[in-house]
Design a protein around this motif. Structure first.
Motif, short mmCIF file in Angstrom:
data_model
loop_
_atom_site.label_atom_id
_atom_site.label_comp_id
_atom_site.label_asym_id
_atom_site.label_seq_id
_atom_site.Cartn_x
_atom_site.Cartn_y
_atom_site.Cartn_z
N LEU A 109 85.34 -17.42 -16.74
CA LEU A 109 85.62 -16.26 -15.89
C LEU A 109 86.23 -16.74 -14.59
CD1 LEU A 109 83.31 -16.03 -13.43
CD2 LEU A 109 81.89 -15.54 -15.40
N GLU A 110 86.84 -15.78 -13.92
CA GLU A 110 87.40 -16.02 -12.59
C GLU A 110 86.79 -15.00 -11.65
OE1 GLU A 110 89.77 -15.09 -9.13
OE2 GLU A 110 89.47 -13.75 -10.83
N THR A 111 86.47 -15.46 -10.46
CA THR A 111 86.05 -14.55 -9.39
C THR A 111 86.64 -15.06 -8.09
OG1 THR A 111 84.19 -13.31 -8.45
CG2 THR A 111 83.84 -15.68 -8.82
N GLY A 112 86.57 -14.23 -7.08
CA GLY A 112 87.14 -14.62 -5.79
C GLY A 112 86.14 -15.34 -4.91
N LYS A 113 86.64 -16.25 -4.10
CA LYS A 113 85.78 -16.94 -3.14
C LYS A 113 85.16 -15.96 -2.16
CE LYS A 113 87.91 -21.47 -3.25
NZ LYS A 113 88.60 -22.53 -2.51
N ASN A 114 85.78 -14.77 -2.03
CA ASN A 114 85.27 -13.75 -1.12
C ASN A 114 84.21 -12.87 -1.77
OD1 ASN A 114 86.86 -12.43 -2.94
ND2 ASN A 114 88.14 -11.38 -1.45
N ASN A 115 83.67 -13.32 -2.90
CA ASN A 115 82.67 -12.54 -3.62
C ASN A 115 81.42 -13.40 -3.85
OD1 ASN A 115 81.45 -10.56 -5.09
ND2 ASN A 115 83.11 -10.32 -6.56
N PRO A 116 80.70 -13.73 -2.78
CA PRO A 116 79.56 -14.66 -2.90
C PRO A 116 78.43 -14.13 -3.79
CG PRO A 116 79.62 -13.66 -0.71
CD PRO A 116 80.90 -13.28 -1.39
N GLU A 117 78.27 -12.81 -3.86
CA GLU A 117 77.21 -12.26 -4.73
C GLU A 117 77.51 -12.57 -6.19
OE1 GLU A 117 77.76 -9.76 -1.06
OE2 GLU A 117 79.10 -10.32 -2.70
N ALA A 118 78.75 -12.44 -6.59
CA ALA A 118 79.14 -12.74 -7.97
C ALA A 118 78.98 -14.24 -8.25
CB ALA A 118 80.57 -12.30 -8.23
N ILE A 119 79.42 -15.06 -7.32
CA ILE A 119 79.31 -16.50 -7.51
C ILE A 119 77.85 -16.89 -7.69
CG2 ILE A 119 79.68 -18.76 -6.42
CD1 ILE A 119 82.14 -17.38 -5.00
N SER A 120 76.98 -16.31 -6.88
CA SER A 120 75.55 -16.58 -6.98
C SER A 120 75.00 -16.16 -8.35
CB SER A 120 74.81 -15.86 -5.86
OG SER A 120 73.42 -16.05 -5.97
N LEU A 121 75.39 -14.97 -8.80
CA LEU A 121 74.96 -14.49 -10.13
C LEU A 121 75.38 -15.48 -11.21
CD1 LEU A 121 74.07 -12.31 -12.28
CD2 LEU A 121 76.45 -11.52 -12.15
N TYR A 122 76.63 -15.91 -11.18
CA TYR A 122 77.12 -16.79 -12.23
C TYR A 122 76.44 -18.15 -12.19
CZ TYR A 122 80.56 -13.09 -12.77
OH TYR A 122 81.15 -11.87 -12.96
N HIS A 123 76.22 -18.70 -11.01
CA HIS A 123 75.49 -19.97 -10.91
C HIS A 123 74.08 -19.81 -11.45
CE1 HIS A 123 78.35 -22.64 -9.07
NE2 HIS A 123 78.55 -21.83 -8.04
N LYS A 124 73.41 -18.75 -11.05
CA LYS A 124 72.05 -18.48 -11.51
C LYS A 124 71.99 -18.31 -13.03
CE LYS A 124 70.29 -14.38 -10.99
NZ LYS A 124 69.82 -13.12 -10.42
N SER A 125 73.10 -17.85 -13.61
CA SER A 125 73.17 -17.61 -15.05
C SER A 125 73.66 -18.83 -15.84
CB SER A 125 74.10 -16.42 -15.32
OG SER A 125 73.61 -15.26 -14.67
N GLY A 126 73.85 -19.95 -15.15
CA GLY A 126 74.20 -21.18 -15.85
C GLY A 126 75.67 -21.52 -15.90
N TYR A 127 76.50 -20.79 -15.17
CA TYR A 127 77.94 -21.09 -15.14
C TYR A 127 78.21 -22.21 -14.15
CZ TYR A 127 78.99 -17.02 -17.97
OH TYR A 127 79.06 -16.13 -19.01
N GLU A 128 79.17 -23.06 -14.51
CA GLU A 128 79.56 -24.16 -13.66
C GLU A 128 81.04 -24.03 -13.29
OE1 GLU A 128 78.54 -27.78 -15.65
OE2 GLU A 128 76.40 -27.30 -15.64
N ILE A 129 81.35 -24.43 -12.07
CA ILE A 129 82.74 -24.37 -11.61
C ILE A 129 83.58 -25.35 -12.42
CG2 ILE A 129 84.27 -24.81 -9.65
CD1 ILE A 129 82.03 -23.79 -7.83
N ILE A 130 84.75 -24.87 -12.82
CA ILE A 130 85.72 -25.68 -13.56
C ILE A 130 87.06 -25.60 -12.81
CG2 ILE A 130 84.60 -25.35 -15.79
CD1 ILE A 130 86.78 -23.17 -16.39
N PRO A 131 88.01 -26.46 -13.17
CA PRO A 131 89.35 -26.31 -12.56
C PRO A 131 89.91 -24.93 -12.89
CG PRO A 131 89.15 -28.42 -13.69
CD PRO A 131 87.93 -27.62 -14.05
N ASN A 132 90.60 -24.35 -11.95
CA ASN A 132 91.20 -23.04 -12.18
C ASN A 132 92.15 -23.11 -13.36
OD1 ASN A 132 89.77 -22.27 -9.95
ND2 ASN A 132 91.53 -21.56 -8.79
N TYR A 133 92.09 -22.07 -14.19
CA TYR A 133 92.90 -22.05 -15.41
C TYR A 133 94.04 -21.04 -15.30
CZ TYR A 133 89.65 -18.16 -16.43
OH TYR A 133 88.89 -17.01 -16.36
N ASP A 134 95.02 -21.25 -16.18
CA ASP A 134 96.15 -20.35 -16.38
C ASP A 134 96.71 -19.81 -15.07
OD1 ASP A 134 95.80 -20.87 -19.03
OD2 ASP A 134 94.93 -18.94 -19.54
N GLN A 135 96.74 -18.49 -14.94
CA GLN A 135 97.38 -17.85 -13.79
C GLN A 135 96.66 -18.13 -12.47
OE1 GLN A 135 95.97 -16.24 -16.37
NE2 GLN A 135 94.82 -14.45 -15.71
#
Length: 150
Positions: A109-135
């Motif tokens: 998934l992609e989210t914006g750096k300006n969306n800290p609540e979403a980033i927190s949810l994804y980290h809490k859910s086991g998502y890890e930052i990867i290099p930005n893909y495609d577009q």
């Protein structure tokens, strides 16, 4: 009572929630909104979760195929009146279960750096930052994440 349903992007409750999501994103994204909006159309989205509280649509999320092993999580949103109650986690988990049932092994998934609540949810859910893909490869305001679901 909170329930979720599996549906498609044709679902009117999903479409109405996406209108609200786009309004929020327009404010958060500012001048970058047009770039992001072009990648958030509802075409090719056949897997949608809508969450209801007593027959009122309060949250949603979707996925579409990214590649043969991976889905891309899209259009995650919880109505502001229902945030902080675990609805986003419920929707995200339902999407992951569905993708797993369809034999996908990971979600991106992609989210914006300006969306800290979403980033927190994804980290809490086991998502890890990867290099930005495609577009999103050279977009400094984007963060891409990935999770194995099998």
């Amino acid at each position: 009572m909170t329930t979720t349903i599996r549906t498609t992007s044709e679902n009117i409750d999903f479409q109405n929630l996406v209108v609200l999501l786009d309004e929020v994103l327009r404010m958060k994204d500012g001048e970058d909104h047009d770039f992001y909006a072009q990648h958030n159309t509802l075409d090719k989205i056949n897997h949608v979760i809508v969450c209801y509280q007593d027959d009122v649509a309060i949250g949603c999320g979707a996925f579409k195929e990214f590649d043969s092993d991976t889905v891309e999580i899209k259009r995650m949103f919880v109505h502001p009146d229902f945030r902080g109650k675990g609805i986003a986690s419920l929707v995200l988990t339902a999407l992951e279960v569905w993708a797993c049932e369809l034999h996908y092994s990971s979600c991106v998934l992609e989210t914006g750096k300006n969306n800290p609540e979403a980033i927190s949810l994804y980290h809490k859910s086991g998502y890890e930052i990867i290099p930005n893909y495609d577009q999103y490869k050279n977009v400094k305001t984007s963060i891409c994440l990935k999770k194995s679901i099998q």
